[in-house]
Motif scaffolding. Structure first.
Motif, PDB file in Angstrom:
ATOM      1  N   LEU A 261      90.012 -36.253   1.362  1.00  0.00           N
ATOM      2  CA  LEU A 261      88.839 -37.110   1.202  1.00  0.00           C
ATOM      3  C   LEU A 261      87.535 -36.397   0.949  1.00  0.00           C
ATOM      4  N   ALA A 262      87.243 -35.372   1.603  1.00  0.00           N
ATOM      5  CA  ALA A 262      86.001 -34.719   1.727  1.00  0.00           C
ATOM      6  C   ALA A 262      85.913 -34.135   0.129  1.00  0.00           C
ATOM      7  N   VAL A 263      87.096 -33.565  -0.194  1.00  0.00           N
ATOM      8  CA  VAL A 263      86.779 -32.758  -1.556  1.00  0.00           C
ATOM      9  C   VAL A 263      87.290 -33.481  -2.896  1.00  0.00           C
ATOM     10  N   LEU A 264      88.201 -34.354  -2.370  1.00  0.00           N
ATOM     11  CA  LEU A 264      88.700 -35.035  -3.835  1.00  0.00           C
ATOM     12  C   LEU A 264      87.880 -36.328  -4.120  1.00  0.00           C
ATOM     13  N   VAL A 265      87.319 -37.002  -2.882  1.00  0.00           N
ATOM     14  CA  VAL A 265      87.048 -38.338  -3.171  1.00  0.00           C
ATOM     15  C   VAL A 265      85.481 -38.128  -3.065  1.00  0.00           C
ATOM     16  N   TYR A 266      84.978 -37.497  -1.908  1.00  0.00           N
ATOM     17  CA  TYR A 266      83.307 -37.483  -1.585  1.00  0.00           C
ATOM     18  C   TYR A 266      82.880 -36.058  -2.241  1.00  0.00           C
ATOM     19  N   GLY A 267      83.663 -35.253  -3.037  1.00  0.00           N
ATOM     20  CA  GLY A 267      82.957 -34.403  -3.637  1.00  0.00           C
ATOM     21  C   GLY A 267      82.176 -33.104  -2.934  1.00  0.00           C
ATOM     22  N   GLU A 268      82.628 -33.013  -1.608  1.00  0.00           N
ATOM     23  CA  GLU A 268      82.009 -32.017  -0.659  1.00  0.00           C
ATOM     24  C   GLU A 268      82.504 -30.626  -1.429  1.00  0.00           C
ATOM     25  N   PRO A 269      81.888 -29.642  -1.354  1.00  0.00           N
ATOM     26  CA  PRO A 269      82.228 -28.430  -1.878  1.00  0.00           C
ATOM     27  C   PRO A 269      83.177 -27.571  -1.063  1.00  0.00           C
ATOM     28  N   PHE A 270      84.288 -26.868  -1.555  1.00  0.00           N
ATOM     29  CA  PHE A 270      85.036 -26.318  -0.845  1.00  0.00           C
ATOM     30  C   PHE A 270      84.946 -24.909  -1.335  1.00  0.00           C
ATOM     31  N   THR A 271      84.058 -24.143  -0.743  1.00  0.00           N
ATOM     32  CA  THR A 271      83.794 -22.617  -1.052  1.00  0.00           C
ATOM     33  C   THR A 271      84.705 -21.726  -0.805  1.00  0.00           C
ATOM     34  N   ARG A 272      84.268 -20.577  -1.144  1.00  0.00           N
ATOM     35  CA  ARG A 272      85.225 -19.392  -0.737  1.00  0.00           C
ATOM     36  C   ARG A 272      85.165 -19.234   0.755  1.00  0.00           C
ATOM     37  N   PRO A 273      83.775 -19.155   1.434  1.00  0.00           N
ATOM     38  CA  PRO A 273      84.027 -18.904   2.969  1.00  0.00           C
ATOM     39  C   PRO A 273      85.036 -20.087   3.591  1.00  0.00           C
ATOM     40  N   TYR A 274      84.894 -21.220   3.166  1.00  0.00           N
ATOM     41  CA  TYR A 274      85.781 -22.432   3.536  1.00  0.00           C
ATOM     42  C   TYR A 274      87.337 -22.029   3.226  1.00  0.00           C
ATOM     43  N   ALA A 275      87.633 -21.667   2.122  1.00  0.00           N
ATOM     44  CA  ALA A 275      88.834 -21.076   1.537  1.00  0.00           C
ATOM     45  C   ALA A 275      89.441 -20.050   2.537  1.00  0.00           C
ATOM     46  N   VAL A 276      88.700 -19.012   2.883  1.00  0.00           N
ATOM     47  CA  VAL A 276      89.010 -17.983   3.794  1.00  0.00           C
ATOM     48  C   VAL A 276      89.485 -18.510   5.362  1.00  0.00           C
ATOM     49  N   ALA A 277      88.397 -19.399   5.811  1.00  0.00           N
ATOM     50  CA  ALA A 277      88.568 -20.014   7.111  1.00  0.00           C
ATOM     51  C   ALA A 277      89.921 -20.851   7.182  1.00  0.00           C
ATOM     52  N   PHE A 278      90.056 -21.692   6.227  1.00  0.00           N
ATOM     53  CA  PHE A 278      91.025 -22.391   6.161  1.00  0.00           C
ATOM     54  C   PHE A 278      92.487 -21.849   6.016  1.00  0.00           C
ATOM     55  N   ALA A 279      92.455 -20.790   5.393  1.00  0.00           N
ATOM     56  CA  ALA A 279      93.482 -19.962   5.023  1.00  0.00           C
ATOM     57  C   ALA A 279      94.017 -19.549   6.647  1.00  0.00           C
ATOM     58  N   CYS A 280      93.107 -19.032   7.370  1.00  0.00           N
ATOM     59  CA  CYS A 280      93.560 -18.565   8.390  1.00  0.00           C
ATOM     60  C   CYS A 280      93.881 -19.666   9.419  1.00  0.00           C
ATOM     61  N   ILE A 281      93.055 -20.660   9.218  1.00  0.00           N
ATOM     62  CA  ILE A 281      93.748 -21.826  10.095  1.00  0.00           C
ATOM     63  C   ILE A 281      94.943 -22.339  10.028  1.00  0.00           C
ATOM     64  N   TRP A 282      95.232 -22.457   8.648  1.00  0.00           N
ATOM     65  CA  TRP A 282      96.425 -22.927   8.026  1.00  0.00           C
ATOM     66  C   TRP A 282      97.529 -22.044   8.415  1.00  0.00           C
ATOM     67  N   THR A 283      97.408 -20.729   8.285  1.00  0.00           N
ATOM     68  CA  THR A 283      98.581 -19.885   8.980  1.00  0.00           C
ATOM     69  C   THR A 283      98.616 -20.093  10.494  1.00  0.00           C
ATOM     70  N   ALA A 284      97.552 -20.372  11.114  1.00  0.00           N
ATOM     71  CA  ALA A 284      97.664 -20.558  12.630  1.00  0.00           C
ATOM     72  C   ALA A 284      98.302 -21.686  12.999  1.00  0.00           C
ATOM     73  N   VAL A 285      98.247 -22.585  11.937  1.00  0.00           N
ATOM     74  CA  VAL A 285      98.968 -24.183  12.288  1.00  0.00           C
ATOM     75  C   VAL A 285     100.247 -23.562  11.934  1.00  0.00           C
ATOM     76  N   LEU A 286     100.751 -22.994  11.115  1.00  0.00           N
ATOM     77  CA  LEU A 286     102.168 -22.743  10.591  1.00  0.00           C
ATOM     78  C   LEU A 286     102.909 -22.023  11.796  1.00  0.00           C
ATOM     79  N   LEU A 287     102.219 -21.056  12.457  1.00  0.00           N
ATOM     80  CA  LEU A 287     102.865 -20.422  13.533  1.00  0.00           C
ATOM     81  C   LEU A 287     102.788 -21.467  14.766  1.00  0.00           C
ATOM     82  N   TYR A 288     101.953 -22.152  14.971  1.00  0.00           N
ATOM     83  CA  TYR A 288     101.858 -23.098  15.938  1.00  0.00           C
ATOM     84  C   TYR A 288     103.110 -24.006  15.900  1.00  0.00           C
ATOM     85  N   ALA A 289     103.585 -24.556  14.714  1.00  0.00           N
ATOM     86  CA  ALA A 289     104.394 -25.566  14.183  1.00  0.00           C
ATOM     87  C   ALA A 289     105.735 -24.927  14.291  1.00  0.00           C
TER      88      ALA A 289
END
Length: 310
Positions: A261-289
């Motif tokens: 919703l944030a990115v596709l509907v409300y147009g919030e920027p998904f910058t490179r710093p966020y991309a790096v942070a989310f990549a780390c978080i998503w990898t962590a989530v995968l390990l957790y799962a």
């Protein structure tokens, strides 16, 4: 569990849990409709109408004795006073984040939350961290630190949302009270303060909208009670029917929907710093799962070993 067969119970449990997390994931749409109303006014109405809705459910179910018992226990009441402060802060911060264009940070907070729960379980409850969990926590921390360094500031919205909800969940886990009863006590404890704030809302300088300003605003504020209580009840029903690990994976539906919703509907920027942070978080989530659904599951013994054990 219930009178349902095990497969039917798991199926209904999955449906309840999915409904709860989908509702939480789509909450920004609801709160955005009240973006012109001060966040403190919205949270005050949310508390009042949630209490009235839950009180109605308790009356229908004849369960007020449970509330009386909770209020009569010093330990339970103390825990619920703490949980009331935590969940009220979490609700206010989330509504403020949504209506000030910080939905991306809010979603990051709810990605971090289950990983923070692992840390709280280790520190407070003394549970041991398995190696995949430890790696996941380190990866999540790396993502947060990289975002802080890149932006020159801590993602405090994300961290506060994760912390308030994580500690809230821990307090509620340790408090001997049913979900509906606990919610009734929490909203009941906060209701007097909320009523005062509702009464003072028209006098706030520069405030627009709110209860009575229009039929739309009024219905949305009244409906916030149902919108708050129903997902919590669905979650409780799902939690009783599903493995904890399965529930832990379904919860990522909520921040994923929030991020979309944030990115596709409300147009919030998904910058490179966020991309790096989310990549780390998503990898962590995968390990957790993987750890929750596969690595930590007990393995059946081979046939020959089972026979020897017999």
């Amino acid at each position: 569990m219930s009178s349902e067969s095990a497969p039917a119970a798991r199926g209904s449990g999955f449906a309840y849990a999915l409904a709860a997390y989908a509702a939480w994931g789509l909450f920004p749409i609801y709160w955005k409709q009240l973006g012109h109303v001060p966040a403190l006014t919205v949270i005050s109405h949310r508390v009042v109408w949630s209490f009235l809705f839950v009180a109605g459910l308790l009356t229908v179910g004849r369960r007020w004795r449970e509330v009386k018992a909770a209020l009569g226990s010093r330990r339970t009441l103390g825990a619920l006073l703490v949980s009331t402060a935590l969940i009220s802060s979490n609700w206010f911060l989330f509504i403020w984040a949504v209506n000030t264009g910080h939905v991306t940070q809010a979603s990051l907070g709810y990605y971090i939350n289950p990983l923070l729960n692992v840390v709280l379980a280790r520190v407070i409850l003394g549970e041991r961290l398995r190696r995949p969990q430890l790696v996941a926590v380190v990866l999540a921390a790396t993502g947060v630190v990289s975002l802080a360094v890149s932006r020159g500031e801590l993602p405090w919205v994300s961290l506060l949302l994760a912390a308030t909800f994580g500690v809230y969940g821990l307090v509620r886990k340790m408090a001997p009270v049913e979900p509906l009863t606990g919610l009734a006590v929490e909203t009941g404890l906060a209701a007097p303060v909320a009523l005062v704030l509702v009464a003072l809302a028209p006098a706030v300088p520069g405030a627009t909208g709110g209860f009575g300003a229009s039929m739309r605003d009024t219905l949305l504020l009244v409906g916030s009670g149902v919108a708050t209580a129903l997902p919590l009840l669905w979650f409780a029903l799902g939690a009783k029917r599903l493995r904890y690990g399965t529930l832990g994976i379904i919860q990522y539906v909520a921040p994923t929907l929030q991020l979309a919703l944030a990115v596709l509907v409300y147009g919030e920027p998904f910058t490179r710093p966020y991309a790096v942070a989310f990549a780390c978080i998503w990898t962590a989530v995968l390990l957790y799962a993987l750890d929750a659904l596969w690595w930590s599951r007990p393995r059946p013994l081979p046939v020959h070993a089972a026979r020897q054990g017999a």
